[in-house]
Design a protein around this motif. Sequence first.
Motif, PDB file in Angstrom:
ATOM      1  N   GLU A   1       1.049  -1.222  -0.076  1.00 27.74           N
ATOM      2  CA  GLU A   1      -0.037   0.012  -0.157  1.00 27.74           C
ATOM      3  C   GLU A   1       0.819   1.193  -0.020  1.00 27.74           C
ATOM      4  OE1 GLU A   1      -3.276   0.367   0.150  1.00 27.74           O
ATOM      5  OE2 GLU A   1      -3.739  -1.880   0.207  1.00 27.74           O
ATOM      6  N   SER A   2       0.345   2.143  -0.792  1.00 31.34           N
ATOM      7  CA  SER A   2       1.146   3.461  -0.687  1.00 31.34           C
ATOM      8  C   SER A   2       0.243   4.353  -0.118  1.00 31.34           C
ATOM      9  CB  SER A   2       1.176   4.143  -2.210  1.00 31.34           C
ATOM     10  OG  SER A   2       2.149   5.244  -2.365  1.00 31.34           O
ATOM     11  N   CYS A   3       0.841   4.839   1.100  1.00 30.40           N
ATOM     12  CA  CYS A   3      -0.078   5.735   2.115  1.00 30.40           C
ATOM     13  C   CYS A   3       0.432   6.951   2.369  1.00 30.40           C
ATOM     14  CB  CYS A   3       0.151   4.924   3.575  1.00 30.40           C
ATOM     15  SG  CYS A   3      -0.256   3.342   3.596  1.00 30.40           S
TER      16      CYS A   3
ATOM     17  N   ASN B   1      -6.226  11.753  12.845  1.00 31.32           N
ATOM     18  CA  ASN B   1      -5.333  11.299  11.562  1.00 31.32           C
ATOM     19  C   ASN B   1      -6.261  10.995  10.339  1.00 31.32           C
ATOM     20  OD1 ASN B   1      -2.736  11.125  12.904  1.00 31.32           O
ATOM     21  ND2 ASN B   1      -2.965   9.186  13.823  1.00 31.32           N
ATOM     22  N   VAL B   2      -5.950  11.802   9.433  1.00 32.51           N
ATOM     23  CA  VAL B   2      -6.908  11.698   8.010  1.00 32.51           C
ATOM     24  C   VAL B   2      -5.913  11.241   7.026  1.00 32.51           C
ATOM     25  CG1 VAL B   2      -8.380  12.764   6.551  1.00 32.51           C
ATOM     26  CG2 VAL B   2      -8.042  13.591   8.942  1.00 32.51           C
ATOM     27  N   GLY B   3      -6.231   9.841   6.570  1.00 31.00           N
ATOM     28  CA  GLY B   3      -5.217   9.254   5.529  1.00 31.00           C
ATOM     29  C   GLY B   3      -5.871   8.352   4.616  1.00 31.00           C
ATOM     30  N   LEU B   4      -5.120   7.732   3.867  1.00 41.12           N
ATOM     31  CA  LEU B   4      -5.355   6.582   3.058  1.00 41.12           C
ATOM     32  C   LEU B   4      -4.287   5.938   2.474  1.00 41.12           C
ATOM     33  CD1 LEU B   4      -4.820   7.956   0.082  1.00 41.12           C
ATOM     34  CD2 LEU B   4      -6.849   8.927   0.350  1.00 41.12           C
ATOM     35  N   GLY B   5      -4.689   4.619   1.823  1.00 37.12           N
ATOM     36  CA  GLY B   5      -3.725   3.762   1.522  1.00 37.12           C
ATOM     37  C   GLY B   5      -4.277   3.244  -0.012  1.00 37.12           C
ATOM     38  N   ILE B   6      -3.497   3.389  -1.032  1.00 39.81           N
ATOM     39  CA  ILE B   6      -3.902   3.037  -2.260  1.00 39.81           C
ATOM     40  C   ILE B   6      -2.887   1.883  -2.811  1.00 39.81           C
ATOM     41  CG2 ILE B   6      -5.166   5.063  -2.683  1.00 39.81           C
ATOM     42  CD1 ILE B   6      -2.281   5.367  -4.595  1.00 39.81           C
ATOM     43  N   LEU B   7      -3.380   0.962  -3.716  1.00 43.31           N
ATOM     44  CA  LEU B   7      -2.479   0.212  -4.454  1.00 43.31           C
ATOM     45  C   LEU B   7      -2.139   0.706  -5.910  1.00 43.31           C
ATOM     46  CD1 LEU B   7      -3.822  -3.450  -3.893  1.00 43.31           C
ATOM     47  CD2 LEU B   7      -1.710  -2.394  -2.741  1.00 43.31           C
ATOM     48  N   THR B   8      -0.892   1.124  -5.991  1.00 41.50           N
ATOM     49  CA  THR B   8      -0.449   1.964  -7.202  1.00 41.50           C
ATOM     50  C   THR B   8      -0.899   1.201  -8.561  1.00 41.50           C
ATOM     51  OG1 THR B   8       1.834   1.248  -6.878  1.00 41.50           O
ATOM     52  CG2 THR B   8       1.182   3.518  -6.164  1.00 41.50           C
TER      53      THR B   8
ATOM     54  N   THR C   1      -4.414   2.693  -9.761  1.00 41.80           N
ATOM     55  CA  THR C   1      -4.675   3.967 -10.037  1.00 41.80           C
ATOM     56  C   THR C   1      -3.608   4.792 -10.670  1.00 41.80           C
ATOM     57  OG1 THR C   1      -5.178   6.253  -8.837  1.00 41.80           O
ATOM     58  CG2 THR C   1      -4.215   4.394  -7.540  1.00 41.80           C
ATOM     59  N   ASP C   2      -3.869   5.735 -11.315  1.00 36.55           N
ATOM     60  CA  ASP C   2      -2.689   6.688 -11.849  1.00 36.55           C
ATOM     61  C   ASP C   2      -2.197   7.806 -10.913  1.00 36.55           C
ATOM     62  OD1 ASP C   2      -2.390   4.818 -14.126  1.00 36.55           O
ATOM     63  OD2 ASP C   2      -3.945   5.909 -15.214  1.00 36.55           O
ATOM     64  N   LYS C   3      -3.189   7.922  -9.988  1.00 37.14           N
ATOM     65  CA  LYS C   3      -2.842   9.231  -9.010  1.00 37.14           C
ATOM     66  C   LYS C   3      -2.058   8.491  -7.877  1.00 37.14           C
ATOM     67  CE  LYS C   3      -7.101  10.816  -8.582  1.00 37.14           C
ATOM     68  NZ  LYS C   3      -8.128  11.969  -7.986  1.00 37.14           N
ATOM     69  N   SER C   4      -1.377   9.540  -7.336  1.00 35.72           N
ATOM     70  CA  SER C   4      -0.456   9.223  -6.236  1.00 35.72           C
ATOM     71  C   SER C   4      -1.429   9.273  -4.782  1.00 35.72           C
ATOM     72  CB  SER C   4       0.781  10.366  -6.114  1.00 35.72           C
ATOM     73  OG  SER C   4       0.065  11.530  -5.591  1.00 35.72           O
ATOM     74  N   ALA C   5      -0.998   8.465  -4.004  1.00 41.20           N
ATOM     75  CA  ALA C   5      -1.536   8.655  -2.674  1.00 41.20           C
ATOM     76  C   ALA C   5      -1.847   9.930  -2.329  1.00 41.20           C
ATOM     77  CB  ALA C   5      -0.832   7.873  -1.544  1.00 41.20           C
ATOM     78  N   TYR C   6      -0.687  10.921  -2.219  1.00 48.22           N
ATOM     79  CA  TYR C   6      -0.986  12.212  -1.953  1.00 48.22           C
ATOM     80  C   TYR C   6      -2.119  12.958  -2.673  1.00 48.22           C
ATOM     81  CZ  TYR C   6       0.139  17.311  -1.436  1.00 48.22           C
ATOM     82  OH  TYR C   6       0.000  18.469  -1.038  1.00 48.22           O
TER      83      TYR C   6
ATOM     84  N   ASN D   1       2.310  12.831   6.615  1.00 43.73           N
ATOM     85  CA  ASN D   1       3.112  11.526   7.104  1.00 43.73           C
ATOM     86  C   ASN D   1       2.901  10.662   5.620  1.00 43.73           C
ATOM     87  OD1 ASN D   1       1.385  11.465   9.835  1.00 43.73           O
ATOM     88  ND2 ASN D   1       3.492  11.965   9.697  1.00 43.73           N
ATOM     89  N   ILE D   2       3.848   9.826   5.257  1.00 41.98           N
ATOM     90  CA  ILE D   2       3.865   8.983   3.967  1.00 41.98           C
ATOM     91  C   ILE D   2       4.518   7.773   4.467  1.00 41.98           C
ATOM     92  CG2 ILE D   2       3.419  10.692   2.378  1.00 41.98           C
ATOM     93  CD1 ILE D   2       6.290  10.221   1.675  1.00 41.98           C
ATOM     94  N   GLY D   3       4.196   6.578   3.386  1.00 48.72           N
ATOM     95  CA  GLY D   3       5.188   5.303   3.672  1.00 48.72           C
ATOM     96  C   GLY D   3       4.284   4.146   3.187  1.00 48.72           C
ATOM     97  N   GLY D   4       5.175   3.221   3.152  1.00 44.48           N
ATOM     98  CA  GLY D   4       4.499   1.870   2.440  1.00 44.48           C
ATOM     99  C   GLY D   4       3.981   1.096   3.613  1.00 44.48           C
ATOM    100  N   ASP D   5       3.141   0.109   3.497  1.00 44.78           N
ATOM    101  CA  ASP D   5       2.584  -0.745   4.161  1.00 44.78           C
ATOM    102  C   ASP D   5       2.489  -2.246   3.320  1.00 44.78           C
ATOM    103  OD1 ASP D   5       1.494  -1.979   6.386  1.00 44.78           O
ATOM    104  OD2 ASP D   5      -0.420  -0.572   6.229  1.00 44.78           O
ATOM    105  N   PRO D   6       3.253  -3.031   3.880  1.00 47.83           N
ATOM    106  CA  PRO D   6       3.010  -4.478   3.236  1.00 47.83           C
ATOM    107  C   PRO D   6       1.887  -5.293   3.562  1.00 47.83           C
ATOM    108  CG  PRO D   6       4.940  -4.585   4.887  1.00 47.83           C
ATOM    109  CD  PRO D   6       4.031  -2.921   5.009  1.00 47.83           C
TER     110      PRO D   6
END
Lengths: 394, 60
Positions: free
Chosen positions: A179-181, A221-228, A231-236, A258-263
């Motif tokens: 996940e790209s978060c 904390n307001v956030g999200l995780g996506i699988l790249t 989608t063509d858009k970035s997590a940001y 905050n950003i980061g990867g989540d396996p």
Amino acid sequence: MIIETDVLVIGAGPAGSLTAKHAALNGADVIIIDKKSEIGTPKRCAEGVSKEGLKKLKIEPSTRWVTKELSGVRLIAPNGTSVWLNDEKVKLPEAGYILERKVFDKHMAMDAARAGAQIMIKTIANGLRRDGDSLIVTAESMGEELEIKAKIVIGADGPESRVGRWVGLKTAQKPKNMESCAQFEMVNVKMEDPDAIEFHFGSTAPGGYAWIFPKGDDIANVGLGILTTETDKSAYEHLLDFVKNNPATQNAQPVEFNIGGDPVGGMHKELTADNFMLVGDSASQVNPLTGGGIISAMEAGVYAGKVAAKAIKEGDYSAKNLSEYQERCEENIGVKFERDLKVKDYLQSLSDEELNSIADAFQDIELDRINPAELIKQLIKVSPKALLKLGKLF
Amino acid sequence: MMIMKVKEWCMYCGECAGVCPRSLIEVRENSLKFDKDNCKECAVCIQVCPVQALAKEEVE
């Protein structure tokens, strides 16, 4: 300079610190290194943990690092329809406390130090070689090159997971499992129920979900995780859209990003090698459904620390002797993840329309009084493919 | 020759290093190092970055 120790832990997140603590408590000489200048900072996490998880680990909640105790969960479909769950009736893995990770991680490292572990901060490992029945890790600390010779090395280096690769373990993640978060910590957040955590499903976060985790008062904390791969858009970019469109964040302002990867592909198959164990995010010990991994990382840390100390006493650091760690992780962590992987696959297969109709159908059901089998039966009525994807699980 | 350009807004989260199939990215607290000689340009590092802070650039 060469330093010798029984156990070297690389990375002082919750997994590394719990490993160091339990190895030290059981008699091993332990060094734990972290590349950062401040343990726990920056956070790469939405900060939710379950109460049962902490209890099981015998970690007493402290007002220093618990920011919020939660009582409910709100699941939100793309059209805004909500399903409310009460934490007392339906147990959800990350729905108990919201932590202040910067403080929490430091406290876990302090516990490791109190148990006898030596901590070296601003120290980065950059390579590893075998030397007889030991491993020598080359590291750098404030411009000084050093070598640390250890009987057992523990890789706790997070989603990067490079240390494991140095001993030949396959830890590289495929983008479809990572996940790209992105997350803002925000103020002026107006939640419908500030005692409930929110999970938002659908195309707002392709391949993942968006969340609002309250941290007390009007902070969250307001956030999200996506699988790249979805989608063509970035997590940001997805996060900016979410904040713009969500009713709770219309006047909210960010104080942290905050950003980061989540396996989220399930636990790695191989967690040990000769003189080596892998813990936490680096072992992909993350619930694939929720993306939460604090408790499972710490649970694995307890097992790894105990197994490491036992191996030191026995003088046998072979992969075979360390396999007890692998077995305990598979039994207590991996099995649950297998089931959650299937639920995740099902959830990810649903369109926005399907999610909406499921949320609609669940409006009339008293979830508090329903057992899992009944729940699945109701689900299958509105979403027949649930039978195919989930039928065997419950 | 191709080089990997690290944009100024990189936050060194390390997600790129986690997906690099050849383990060519070393992420420090405030810097990022590529072993570009061994890069096969699969570009998964660029793909997963939460803030699009990586880009391939052709230089003379």
